[in-house]
Design an enzyme around this catalytic site. Structure first.
Site, PDB file in Angstrom:
ATOM      1  N   ASN A   1      32.236  67.256  70.825  1.00 53.11           N
ATOM      2  CA  ASN A   1      31.821  67.300  69.809  1.00 53.11           C
ATOM      3  C   ASN A   1      30.280  67.020  69.532  1.00 53.11           C
ATOM      4  O   ASN A   1      29.721  66.249  69.711  1.00 53.11           O
ATOM      5  CB  ASN A   1      32.024  66.686  68.398  1.00 53.11           C
ATOM      6  CG  ASN A   1      31.420  67.146  67.206  1.00 53.11           C
ATOM      7  OD1 ASN A   1      30.344  67.875  66.876  1.00 53.11           O
ATOM      8  ND2 ASN A   1      32.127  66.213  65.887  1.00 53.11           N
TER       9      ASN A   1
ATOM     10  N   LYS B   1      27.605  68.007  67.906  1.00 53.26           N
ATOM     11  CA  LYS B   1      26.973  68.491  66.369  1.00 53.26           C
ATOM     12  C   LYS B   1      25.853  68.712  66.873  1.00 53.26           C
ATOM     13  O   LYS B   1      25.576  70.114  67.603  1.00 53.26           O
ATOM     14  CB  LYS B   1      26.565  66.671  66.430  1.00 53.26           C
ATOM     15  CG  LYS B   1      27.673  65.909  66.554  1.00 53.26           C
ATOM     16  CD  LYS B   1      27.634  64.797  65.615  1.00 53.26           C
ATOM     17  CE  LYS B   1      29.076  64.140  65.686  1.00 53.26           C
ATOM     18  NZ  LYS B   1      28.909  62.497  65.508  1.00 53.26           N
TER      19      LYS B   1
ATOM     20  N   HIS C   1      34.991  67.727  59.183  1.00 55.85           N
ATOM     21  CA  HIS C   1      34.054  66.880  60.379  1.00 55.85           C
ATOM     22  C   HIS C   1      33.274  65.862  58.904  1.00 55.85           C
ATOM     23  O   HIS C   1      33.270  66.186  58.019  1.00 55.85           O
ATOM     24  CB  HIS C   1      33.049  66.700  60.809  1.00 55.85           C
ATOM     25  CG  HIS C   1      32.587  65.574  61.658  1.00 55.85           C
ATOM     26  ND1 HIS C   1      31.207  64.756  61.535  1.00 55.85           N
ATOM     27  CD2 HIS C   1      33.283  65.355  62.608  1.00 55.85           C
ATOM     28  CE1 HIS C   1      31.843  64.020  62.304  1.00 55.85           C
ATOM     29  NE2 HIS C   1      32.245  64.112  63.567  1.00 55.85           N
TER      30      HIS C   1
ATOM     31  N   GLU D   1      30.586  64.178  58.432  1.00 54.48           N
ATOM     32  CA  GLU D   1      29.087  65.005  58.207  1.00 54.48           C
ATOM     33  C   GLU D   1      29.212  65.876  57.205  1.00 54.48           C
ATOM     34  O   GLU D   1      28.502  66.088  57.193  1.00 54.48           O
ATOM     35  CB  GLU D   1      28.627  65.079  60.002  1.00 54.48           C
ATOM     36  CG  GLU D   1      28.230  63.641  60.708  1.00 54.48           C
ATOM     37  CD  GLU D   1      28.139  63.324  61.947  1.00 54.48           C
ATOM     38  OE1 GLU D   1      28.365  65.032  62.202  1.00 54.48           O
ATOM     39  OE2 GLU D   1      28.948  62.927  62.599  1.00 54.48           O
TER      40      GLU D   1
ATOM     41  N   GLU E   1      40.003  60.320  62.176  1.00 50.55           N
ATOM     42  CA  GLU E   1      37.678  59.529  62.269  1.00 50.55           C
ATOM     43  C   GLU E   1      37.428  58.601  61.613  1.00 50.55           C
ATOM     44  O   GLU E   1      36.099  59.001  60.386  1.00 50.55           O
ATOM     45  CB  GLU E   1      37.202  60.426  62.574  1.00 50.55           C
ATOM     46  CG  GLU E   1      37.714  61.465  63.820  1.00 50.55           C
ATOM     47  CD  GLU E   1      35.549  62.420  64.248  1.00 50.55           C
ATOM     48  OE1 GLU E   1      35.329  62.258  65.429  1.00 50.55           O
ATOM     49  OE2 GLU E   1      35.169  62.694  63.573  1.00 50.55           O
TER      50      GLU E   1
ATOM     51  N   GLY F   1      29.809  57.201  66.179  1.00 48.61           N
ATOM     52  CA  GLY F   1      28.555  56.827  66.403  1.00 48.61           C
ATOM     53  C   GLY F   1      27.505  55.598  65.925  1.00 48.61           C
ATOM     54  O   GLY F   1      26.820  55.936  65.841  1.00 48.61           O
TER      55      GLY F   1
ATOM     56  N   SER G   1      33.200  56.380  68.587  1.00 43.88           N
ATOM     57  CA  SER G   1      33.219  55.908  69.664  1.00 43.88           C
ATOM     58  C   SER G   1      34.356  55.720  70.750  1.00 43.88           C
ATOM     59  O   SER G   1      34.538  54.232  71.249  1.00 43.88           O
ATOM     60  CB  SER G   1      32.248  54.304  68.877  1.00 43.88           C
ATOM     61  OG  SER G   1      31.585  54.295  67.957  1.00 43.88           O
TER      62      SER G   1
HETATM   63  P1  PGA Z   1      30.841  59.198  68.064  1.00 46.10           P
HETATM   64  O1  PGA Z   1      31.791  60.398  67.223  1.00 46.10           O
HETATM   65  O2  PGA Z   1      31.612  59.567  69.430  1.00 46.10           O
HETATM   66  O3  PGA Z   1      29.705  59.434  68.432  1.00 46.10           O
HETATM   67  O4  PGA Z   1      31.245  58.483  67.524  1.00 46.10           O
HETATM   68  C1  PGA Z   1      32.523  61.100  66.974  1.00 46.10           C
HETATM   69  C2  PGA Z   1      32.318  61.995  66.086  1.00 46.10           C
HETATM   70  O5  PGA Z   1      32.050  62.799  65.510  1.00 46.10           O
HETATM   71  O6  PGA Z   1      33.228  62.941  66.408  1.00 46.10           O
END
Ligand code: PGA
Length: 253
Positions: A9, A11, A97, A99, A169, A175, A215
């Site tokens: 991803n 983003k 997601h 976000e 997730e 993140g 992560s």
């Molecule tokens: P990350 O993000 O691996 O940077 O924690 C995962 C995601 O949001 O899909």
């Protein structure tokens, strides 16, 4: 047999030339992929065509959009339809997601509409679910995730649900560098699979791929992916580095 998937991803990251370079680096490596072991790259909309063209003919590597609109077409300035994605030979769409849930107020009911449209168009939804830190601390993460699944997915038929990929997730791990332990991931993945089993039967539940996200890095992927109900990962930060993401791909069961 259910599929093991390493999904990237990206983003809202990278310029066009950086995206091109990352794709070239990633695609120059060897992976042991087949019908049950796949890579999916969720790239920003402006790079979808580039990515589709680059992976053309590479076995087991597919392109995803990071979102789509609930409407088929029309006067929705700035939005992207499933038909547009289909016309570019995009195969997957990431939906819900955290976000998007947080910054764009996407609700479970709204996501159900997107899931329906994506399935109708023969694309594969990667449906994200997962709890915030306060829910985890209250110990109600299983119930919270079950509500997300119930309100967005449980109206689907058994045939449809096997076409959905789940990405669990935990928001507190996205993140933050704070990964769920492999046992925490296994526990909730098992709960998610049991929820599907209760609703659709064990045979159907066993066919559904449940990815872990939050992560995932080169140095923890193998331990997470080794868990019985973890079928790969949805990877943000670490997917922006070709060597790191290659290590994650090679950690798939
Ligand atoms: P990350 O993000 O691996 O940077 O924690 C995962 C995601 O949001 O899909």
């Amino acid at each position: 047999m259910r599929q093991q998937i390493a999904a990237a991803n990206w983003k809202m990251n990278l310029t066009y030339s950086q995206a091109e370079q990352l794709l070239d680096n990633l695609l120059s490596k060897e992976y042991n992929l087949n019908a049950n072991r796949k890579v999916v790259l969720a790239v920003p909309f402006p790079y979808l065509k580039l990515a589709v063209d680059k992976v053309n003919g590479k076995q087991g590597i597919f392109i995803a959009a990071q979102n789509c609109n609930t409407k088929k077409s029309g006067a929705y300035t700035g939005e992207t339809s499933v038909e547009m994605l289909q016309s570019l030979s995009v195969n997957y769409v990431v939906l819900g997601h955290s976000e998007r849930r947080e910054y764009f107020n996407e609700s479970n009911a709204f996501l159900a509409e997107k899931v329906n449209l994506v399935l109708e168009s023969n694309l594969t939804p990667i449906f994200c679910c997962g709890e915030s830190l306060d829910i985890r601390e209250a110990g109600t993460q299983n119930e919270f995730v079950t509500v997300q699944l119930t309100e967005s997915l449980f109206h689907l038929t058994a045939e449809q649900i096997t076409k959905v990929v789940i990405a669990y997730e935990p928001i507190w791990a996205i993140g933050t560098g704070k990964t769920a332990s492999s046992q925490q991931a296994q526990d909730i993945h098992e709960h998610i699979r049991n929820s599907f089993a209760e609703h659709y039967g064990q045979k159907v539940a066993n066919e559904i791929s449940i990815l872990y996200g939050g992560s995932v890095k080169g140095n923890n992927a193998a331990e997470l992916f080794a868990m019985a109900d973890v079928d790969g990962g949805l990877v943000g930060g670490a997917s922006l580095n070709a060597d790191e993401f290659a290590t994650i791909i090679n950690a798939l069961k």
